[in-house]
Write a protein that holds these residues in place. Structure first.
Motif, PDB file in Angstrom:
ATOM      1  N   LYS A  90      32.948  -6.139 -49.197  1.00  0.00           N
ATOM      2  CA  LYS A  90      32.573  -6.438 -50.576  1.00  0.00           C
ATOM      3  C   LYS A  90      33.757  -7.097 -51.251  1.00  0.00           C
ATOM      4  O   LYS A  90      34.850  -6.534 -51.274  1.00  0.00           O
ATOM      5  N   VAL A  91      33.554  -8.282 -51.783  1.00  0.00           N
ATOM      6  CA  VAL A  91      34.607  -8.954 -52.527  1.00  0.00           C
ATOM      7  C   VAL A  91      33.991  -9.560 -53.779  1.00  0.00           C
ATOM      8  O   VAL A  91      32.920 -10.166 -53.728  1.00  0.00           O
ATOM      9  N   GLY A  92      34.668  -9.375 -54.894  1.00  0.00           N
ATOM     10  CA  GLY A  92      34.251  -9.994 -56.138  1.00  0.00           C
ATOM     11  C   GLY A  92      35.355 -10.889 -56.655  1.00  0.00           C
ATOM     12  O   GLY A  92      36.534 -10.513 -56.640  1.00  0.00           O
ATOM     13  N   VAL A  93      34.980 -12.099 -57.078  1.00  0.00           N
ATOM     14  CA  VAL A  93      35.924 -13.036 -57.700  1.00  0.00           C
ATOM     15  C   VAL A  93      35.288 -13.449 -59.021  1.00  0.00           C
ATOM     16  O   VAL A  93      34.439 -14.343 -59.055  1.00  0.00           O
ATOM     17  N   ASN A  94      35.663 -12.782 -60.077  1.00  0.00           N
ATOM     18  CA  ASN A  94      34.995 -12.944 -61.359  1.00  0.00           C
ATOM     19  C   ASN A  94      35.856 -13.722 -62.345  1.00  0.00           C
ATOM     20  O   ASN A  94      37.083 -13.588 -62.349  1.00  0.00           O
ATOM     21  N   ILE A  95      35.204 -14.521 -63.177  1.00  0.00           N
ATOM     22  CA  ILE A  95      35.875 -15.182 -64.297  1.00  0.00           C
ATOM     23  C   ILE A  95      35.144 -14.809 -65.576  1.00  0.00           C
ATOM     24  O   ILE A  95      33.934 -14.549 -65.575  1.00  0.00           O
ATOM     25  N   SER A  96      35.889 -14.782 -66.671  1.00  0.00           N
ATOM     26  CA  SER A  96      35.263 -14.482 -67.954  1.00  0.00           C
ATOM     27  C   SER A  96      36.071 -15.097 -69.071  1.00  0.00           C
ATOM     28  O   SER A  96      37.280 -15.318 -68.946  1.00  0.00           O
ATOM     29  N   THR A  97      35.381 -15.388 -70.160  1.00  0.00           N
ATOM     30  CA  THR A  97      36.005 -15.823 -71.410  1.00  0.00           C
ATOM     31  C   THR A  97      35.241 -15.146 -72.527  1.00  0.00           C
ATOM     32  O   THR A  97      34.048 -15.390 -72.708  1.00  0.00           O
ATOM     33  N   VAL A  98      35.921 -14.265 -73.252  1.00  0.00           N
ATOM     34  CA  VAL A  98      35.257 -13.481 -74.290  1.00  0.00           C
ATOM     35  C   VAL A  98      36.032 -13.600 -75.598  1.00  0.00           C
ATOM     36  O   VAL A  98      37.234 -13.879 -75.613  1.00  0.00           O
ATOM     37  N   HIS A  99      35.327 -13.365 -76.692  1.00  0.00           N
ATOM     38  CA  HIS A  99      35.958 -13.447 -78.007  1.00  0.00           C
ATOM     39  C   HIS A  99      35.205 -12.562 -78.987  1.00  0.00           C
ATOM     40  O   HIS A  99      34.030 -12.248 -78.789  1.00  0.00           O
TER      41      HIS A  99
END
Length: 302
Positions: A90-99
């Motif tokens: 199991k591998v996760g490569v997550n990106i996010s941009t929050v405000h």
């Protein structure tokens, strides 16, 4: 954390236009790094798996998510990329941009938020749990955060169920090279910070074999701080696939698997009890599935 002081207010703060350009550049880099890492990991799935030929090579599956602020306005979001394969269990490569706006209670913990609770944050977060107990698990993340101040943070650390001195040395050397290109003081400072941060108090032991950890990085030279953060990502992309390729076809037995599963329980304890990234995500209304992606697919406790 005493090793690097939290960023003071900038006596000559950059203009709004400059801040927006910096946000865009950081966000684009995290997305590019995500793509490069996914490509490298899928190539390992194609090349490896000799010991798990009952499984097909894995591929990343994307799930986009959106965040809402407390008042119902859009608050950004991200993309989860998760792969379950024959090399990567199991591998996760997550990106996010929050405000949005920090709560009054949480704002007291964040530099610049007591003066103005508005925030913007973008980053990449990666955790890999492997099929083979001989291949080290790994964590890496980098981020750019903007309140009334701004800074970079992140790092990477190796988490082998069965440590191998050669792998640990090569992992540390890769990050040392990235650090030394910017400031010779970085590596000893950030290595020590990693060892301190990933210590598990109730077990009185380290979570893994270390790496680097940094936060509140704002030297006054934004371009160099950003370049360093990029070099951290490149160092990870250069060294970790090599370690996977080195170990992924080594034989292992059920005793090794038991060691791996018990180690994963230790990993889960840290992430649920102490990890600041987990807490930041949950306290800012992030996607729980993306935040808890770091948890292993299977674990045991002695």
């Amino acid at each position: 954390m005493s090793k690097v002081r939290k960023p003071d207010a900038d006596p000559t703060p950059p203009s709004e236009a400059v801040i927006e350009d910096r946000k865009a550049a950081a966000q684009a880099w995290f997305r590019q790094l995500r793509d490069d890492i996914r490509n490298a990991f899928e190539a390992l799935e194609d090349d490896g798996g000799r010991l798990r030929d009952d499984l097909s090579p894995g591929r990343f599956e994307e799930t986009a998510w959106e965040r809402k602020n407390d008042d119902g306005t859009p608050g950004g979001g991200g993309v989860m990329s998760v792969m379950k394969g024959r090399v990567f269990e199991k591998v996760g490569v997550n990106i996010s941009t929050v405000h949005g706006r920090f709560s009054e209670r949480f704002a007291k913990e964040i530099p610049g938020a007591e003066e103005d609770p508005r925030f913007w944050a973008s980053g990449i977060s990666l955790v890999a749990h492997m099929q083979s107990p001989k291949v080290p698990a790994v964590h890496m993340n980098t981020r750019f955060i903007v309140t009334s101040r701004s800074w970079f943070g992140g790092g990477g650390d190796l988490n082998p169920p069965i440590p191998v001195a050669e792998d640990t040395a090569d992992f540390h050397a890769a990050f040392k090279s990235a650090c030394d290109a910017h400031d010779p003081a970085y590596h000893p400072m950030f290595k020590d910070w990693c060892d301190e941060y990933f210590h598990i108090p109730h077990r009185n032991r380290a979570r893994g074999t270390g790496g680097i950890f940094y936060d509140y990085l704002n030297t006054g030279d934004w371009a160099d701080d950003f370049s360093f953060t990029q070099d951290v990502g490149r160092a990870f992309l250069e060294i970790y696939p090599k370690l996977v390729a080195r170990r992924m076809n080594e034989a292992w037995d059920e005793a090794d698997r038991e060691t791996q599963l018990i180690y994963r329980g230790l990993y889960a304890e840290f992430n649920l009890l102490y990890d600041r990234g987990t807490r930041f995500g949950l306290m800012t209304g992030g996607n729980p599935e993306a935040i808890l992606m770091s948890l292993p697919p299977e674990a045991k406790w002695p």
